[in-house]
Write a protein that holds these residues in place. Structure first.
Motif, mmCIF file in Angstrom:
data_model
loop_
_atom_site.group_PDB
_atom_site.id
_atom_site.type_symbol
_atom_site.label_atom_id
_atom_site.label_comp_id
_atom_site.label_asym_id
_atom_site.label_seq_id
_atom_site.Cartn_x
_atom_site.Cartn_y
_atom_site.Cartn_z
ATOM 1 N N LEU A 1 0.803 -1.213 0.000
ATOM 2 C CA LEU A 1 0.000 0.000 0.000
ATOM 3 C C LEU A 1 0.840 1.268 0.000
ATOM 4 N N ALA A 2 2.073 1.200 0.504
ATOM 5 C CA ALA A 2 2.913 2.405 0.495
ATOM 6 C C ALA A 2 3.181 2.871 -0.928
ATOM 7 N N LYS A 3 3.388 1.956 -1.857
ATOM 8 C CA LYS A 3 3.557 2.325 -3.264
ATOM 9 C C LYS A 3 2.228 2.769 -3.875
ATOM 10 N N VAL A 4 1.159 2.066 -3.542
ATOM 11 C CA VAL A 4 -0.160 2.435 -4.060
ATOM 12 C C VAL A 4 -0.528 3.847 -3.604
ATOM 13 N N SER A 5 -0.145 4.195 -2.376
ATOM 14 C CA SER A 5 -0.435 5.521 -1.853
ATOM 15 C C SER A 5 0.187 6.619 -2.707
ATOM 16 N N THR A 6 1.388 6.371 -3.202
ATOM 17 C CA THR A 6 2.039 7.352 -4.067
ATOM 18 C C THR A 6 1.251 7.555 -5.358
ATOM 19 N N LEU A 7 0.782 6.447 -5.947
ATOM 20 C CA LEU A 7 -0.056 6.557 -7.146
ATOM 21 C C LEU A 7 -1.332 7.325 -6.837
ATOM 22 N N LEU A 8 -1.969 7.027 -5.701
ATOM 23 C CA LEU A 8 -3.229 7.675 -5.354
ATOM 24 C C LEU A 8 -3.036 9.181 -5.184
ATOM 25 N N LYS A 9 -1.933 9.587 -4.547
ATOM 26 C CA LYS A 9 -1.645 11.016 -4.408
ATOM 27 C C LYS A 9 -1.470 11.665 -5.780
ATOM 28 N N GLU A 10 -0.803 10.952 -6.672
ATOM 29 C CA GLU A 10 -0.597 11.466 -8.032
ATOM 30 C C GLU A 10 -1.927 11.626 -8.757
ATOM 31 N N MET A 11 -2.815 10.643 -8.609
ATOM 32 C CA MET A 11 -4.120 10.711 -9.253
ATOM 33 C C MET A 11 -4.944 11.872 -8.705
ATOM 34 N N ARG A 12 -4.897 12.061 -7.394
ATOM 35 C CA ARG A 12 -5.676 13.151 -6.796
ATOM 36 C C ARG A 12 -5.128 14.522 -7.167
ATOM 37 N N LYS A 13 -3.816 14.597 -7.339
ATOM 38 C CA LYS A 13 -3.227 15.857 -7.768
ATOM 39 C C LYS A 13 -3.661 16.193 -9.182
ATOM 40 N N SER A 14 -3.748 15.168 -10.011
ATOM 41 C CA SER A 14 -4.172 15.363 -11.398
ATOM 42 C C SER A 14 -5.674 15.578 -11.504
ATOM 43 N N ASN A 15 -6.416 14.872 -10.646
ATOM 44 C CA ASN A 15 -7.878 14.963 -10.684
ATOM 45 C C ASN A 15 -8.429 14.840 -9.266
ATOM 46 N N PRO A 16 -8.878 15.939 -8.683
ATOM 47 C CA PRO A 16 -9.391 15.877 -7.309
ATOM 48 C C PRO A 16 -10.654 15.035 -7.175
ATOM 49 N N TYR A 17 -11.321 14.761 -8.296
ATOM 50 C CA TYR A 17 -12.496 13.900 -8.256
ATOM 51 C C TYR A 17 -12.055 12.440 -8.366
ATOM 52 N N THR A 18 -11.321 11.976 -7.377
ATOM 53 C CA THR A 18 -10.769 10.614 -7.384
ATOM 54 C C THR A 18 -11.254 9.861 -6.150
ATOM 55 N N LEU A 19 -11.820 8.690 -6.359
ATOM 56 C CA LEU A 19 -12.304 7.822 -5.285
ATOM 57 C C LEU A 19 -11.459 6.561 -5.245
ATOM 58 N N ALA A 20 -11.195 6.039 -4.043
ATOM 59 C CA ALA A 20 -10.415 4.805 -3.885
ATOM 60 C C ALA A 20 -11.293 3.727 -3.258
ATOM 61 N N ILE A 21 -11.324 2.555 -3.911
ATOM 62 C CA ILE A 21 -12.166 1.438 -3.472
ATOM 63 C C ILE A 21 -11.327 0.164 -3.462
ATOM 64 N N ASP A 22 -11.484 -0.634 -2.416
ATOM 65 C CA ASP A 22 -10.783 -1.922 -2.285
ATOM 66 C C ASP A 22 -11.804 -3.043 -2.333
ATOM 67 N N THR A 23 -11.455 -4.164 -2.972
ATOM 68 C CA THR A 23 -12.416 -5.271 -3.075
ATOM 69 C C THR A 23 -11.996 -6.517 -2.294
ATOM 70 N N GLY A 24 -11.358 -6.325 -1.156
ATOM 71 C CA GLY A 24 -11.266 -7.412 -0.193
ATOM 72 C C GLY A 24 -9.996 -8.223 -0.173
ATOM 73 N N ASP A 25 -9.955 -9.176 0.793
ATOM 74 C CA ASP A 25 -8.756 -9.923 1.159
ATOM 75 C C ASP A 25 -7.664 -8.931 1.555
ATOM 76 N N LEU A 26 -8.007 -8.143 2.565
ATOM 77 C CA LEU A 26 -7.157 -7.033 2.998
ATOM 78 C C LEU A 26 -6.330 -7.373 4.224
ATOM 79 N N ILE A 27 -6.931 -8.015 5.241
ATOM 80 C CA ILE A 27 -6.323 -8.060 6.572
ATOM 81 C C ILE A 27 -5.541 -9.339 6.863
ATOM 82 N N GLN A 28 -5.309 -10.173 5.860
ATOM 83 C CA GLN A 28 -4.595 -11.433 6.056
ATOM 84 C C GLN A 28 -3.602 -11.638 4.929
#
Length: 600
Positions: free
Chosen positions: A52-79
């Motif tokens: 997720l640390a790498k994904v976070s960098t992408l997400l920041k980049e996407m939000r900087k380019s487009n503030p209308y950005t939503l992040a959704i996860d589809t599971g198998d997260l905590i194991q």
């Protein structure tokens, strides 16, 4: 267990100028993160393009380019990693790091995956309570009342220049969890058909939202464009059914299979972003306001590799002290080995039964109840451990892949075909057994050579391909080619991976959806001390089938081939008459490449 978030207002700071007539909406999609925050491979300790640390960098980049950005996860997260295991089993005094990471990154929703149940209801309920976002699933209900056990859906209001775009997200989960999960971990829950559930909810939501997202923890076993069968995965026809039978879906986010999918089919955007945060889905929707209603006029999707992104140092700093404790714990003993479970020479380990492979096979049989098991020594770097302490790092270094286990029903002929496939690993050259060149060049394929427990077999590497397995026995008797047997394999092999097509489409008796490294860790933790055993149930050597001639005896055959009579008897246990063996009797003449060495 339920924490309701039926409507959430997403506040995006923008100067309000005029009413918008067009807006670009972006969705970042993650799935099957499996406990990965840091860019590290816990099996090797080396850096890796995951987490997720790498994904976070992408997400920041996407939000900087487009503030209308939503992040959704589809599971198998905590194991799935030692970090997640440490939190669940050793120290859960703080926040769940996976939930805290998504909170920090500003996710609007996650979906219940099958692995969310692995650590029991208390860990899952606490994770949901700590989440600043809803954890969705419309088709998991309370057995007693039929009411949704989790938040079914969320409606997000995105303010856009004096107007609002309403985005609905419906959560669905594979209904095959009862086939995989410990009953105590899902007690009181029922898992409804996701297709029927989608058919119920989608029309209702369609009337309320401008963009409708179905976030499904599940996948496909058919080609999305042609409908042709692709993978035989239990229950995974559902994703294809949702796509074809449920009308009105703008975006279908999927997971579970660890595949990379980026498609637009009949106007529906379809995403599946592999696993571990190796890639993330980037979906772009262009909406126009026509006659007072927002409509999607363009859509696209790409899966973005994390290999080119730096990890978010701020996110890692949040969990660094916890990660440091995990790394220290990885090197602490969790059990004691009585005897060596160690590979000195990988070729030797593949020529005859050895304690490490026998141990892994016995663990697989123990946890599944299957009498027959197979596993591979995945690389030549795997060593195992010697007498003394066993650490979690030791275990992760032995089973380096995120496989789960399947018990399938096969015939004796299927087992024979699989053994013959593995036997192709060897070539007999200049009086020596060596590894076949195509198995190591252009890349090593050691992970496709399997070794078995629960059956007794011998392989003659000097025989023609397809005729190398001289004997297979089960419970003291010859394996029946038309008989049915339960075999435990990892999910990759059970699906025919590695060219083992004889396993494709076989009935799945049961599955254990914990990763095998966790299964081994639990096995060691429960027993504390584990003893090395070696039953010498298989070996590779040279040999052939001799047809007994007129008046031949065991003594004359022994002298003919320079083999001790006791060795002939050993590999022909059904041979009863040794003085006068009936002419035409088939006798195995076999010499193993290695002498049997008793386990210490």
């Amino acid at each position: 267990m339920r924490k309701l978030f039926l409507t959430v207002l997403v506040v995006i700071s923008l100067a309000v100028l005029v009413l918008a007539t067009q807006v670009n909406l972006s969705i970042m999609h993650t799935s099957d993160i499996h406990g990965n925050v840091f860019p590290v491979d816990y099996a090797t300790g080396k850096s890796s393009a995951v987490g997720l640390a790498k994904v976070s960098t992408l997400l920041k980049e996407m939000r900087k380019s487009n503030p209308y950005t939503l992040a959704i996860d589809t599971g198998d997260l905590i194991q799935g990693t030692p970090l997640a295991y440490y939190y669940a089993k050793v120290d859960s005094s703080g926040e769940n790091p996976m939930i805290a990471a998504l909170n920090h990154m500003g996710f609007i929703a996650s979906v219940i995956g099958n692995h969310e149940f692995n650590y029991g209801p208390s860990i899952l309920e606490r994770a949901i309570d700590e989440a600043d976002f809803p954890v969705l699933s419309a088709n998991i209900v309370f057995e007693s009342s039929g009411e949704a056990a989790f938040t079914p859906y969320i409606i997000v209001e995105v303010p856009v220049e004096g107007d609002t775009v309403r985005v609905g997200v419906l959560g669905l989960t594979t209904s095959f969890i009862p086939n995989w999960e410990e009953p105590k971990n899902i007690a009181g829950l029922s898992f409804l058909d996701p297709v029927s559930t989608a058919l119920e909810y989608v029309p209702q939501l369609r009337e309320k939202v401008d963009v409708l997202v179905v976030a499904y923890h599940g996948g496909f076993e058919r080609d999305l464009k042609t409908g042709a069968p692709t993978e035989e995965l239990l229950g995974e026809n559902v994703g294809y059914q949702i796509l074809k039978e449920v009308k009105g879906i703008d975006v279908l986010l999927t997971g579970h299979q660890h595949r990379t999918i980026a498609e637009v089919i009949d106007g529906t955007v379809i995403s599946q972003p592999s696993n571990w945060g190796k890639v993330a889905g980037k979906i772009d929707l262009v909406l126009e306001k026509n006659n007072g209603k927002w409509e999607i006029v363009d859509r696209s999707i790409v899966q973005v590799s994390m290999a080119g992104y730096e990890a978010d140092s701020a996110l890692m700093a949040m969990f660094q002290s916890f990660e440091d404790r995990v790394q220290k714990w990885l090197d602490q003993p969790v059990g004691i080995a009585i005897g060596d479970f160690y590979i000195d020479d990988p070729l030797v380990a593949r020529l005859a039964d050895n304690t490490l492979i026998e141990f892994v096979n016995r663990v697989q049989s123990s946890v599944t109840g299957a009498p027959i098991s197979s596993v591979a020594l995945f690389t030549n770097d795997i060593k195992g451990w010697k007498t003394g302490p066993i650490t979690i790092r030791d275990i992760n270094a032995v089973y380096i892949y995120p496989n789960t286990l399947k018990v399938i029903k096969v015939t004796g002929a299927d087992i024979k075909a699989a053994l013959e496939k593995s036997a192709e690993y060897f070539t007999y050259e200049d009086g020596e057994i060596v590894v076949t060149n195509s198995w190591i060049n252009p890349k090593p394929l050691h992970y496709n050579y399997d070794m078995w427990e629960g059956i007794e077999y011998i392989v003659a590497a000097d025989r023609p391909v397809g005729e190398r397995v001289l004997s297979i026995r089960f419970m003291g008797k010859p394996l029946e080619m038309d008989g049915e047997y339960e075999v435990v394999l990892n999910n990759y092999r059970a699906g025919g991976g590695g060219g083992y097509t004889m396993f494709q489409g076989k009935p799945v008796v049961r599955e254990v959806m914990l990763e095998v490294s966790e299964i081994i860790a639990n096995y060691v933790l429960e027993r504390v001390a584990v003893s090395a055993t070696l039953d010498h149930n298989w070996s590779v050597g040279t040999g052939f089938i001799h047809t007994v001639g007129w008046n031949e005896t065991l003594r004359t055959i022994s002298e003919m081939y320079g083999i001790d009579a006791s060795d002939i008897m050993k590999y022909n246990p059904d041979l009863k008459r040794v003085e006068r063996i009936p002419a035409g009797t088939k006798i195995i003449i076999y010499k193993p490449a290695l002498e049997e060495v008793p386990v210490m």
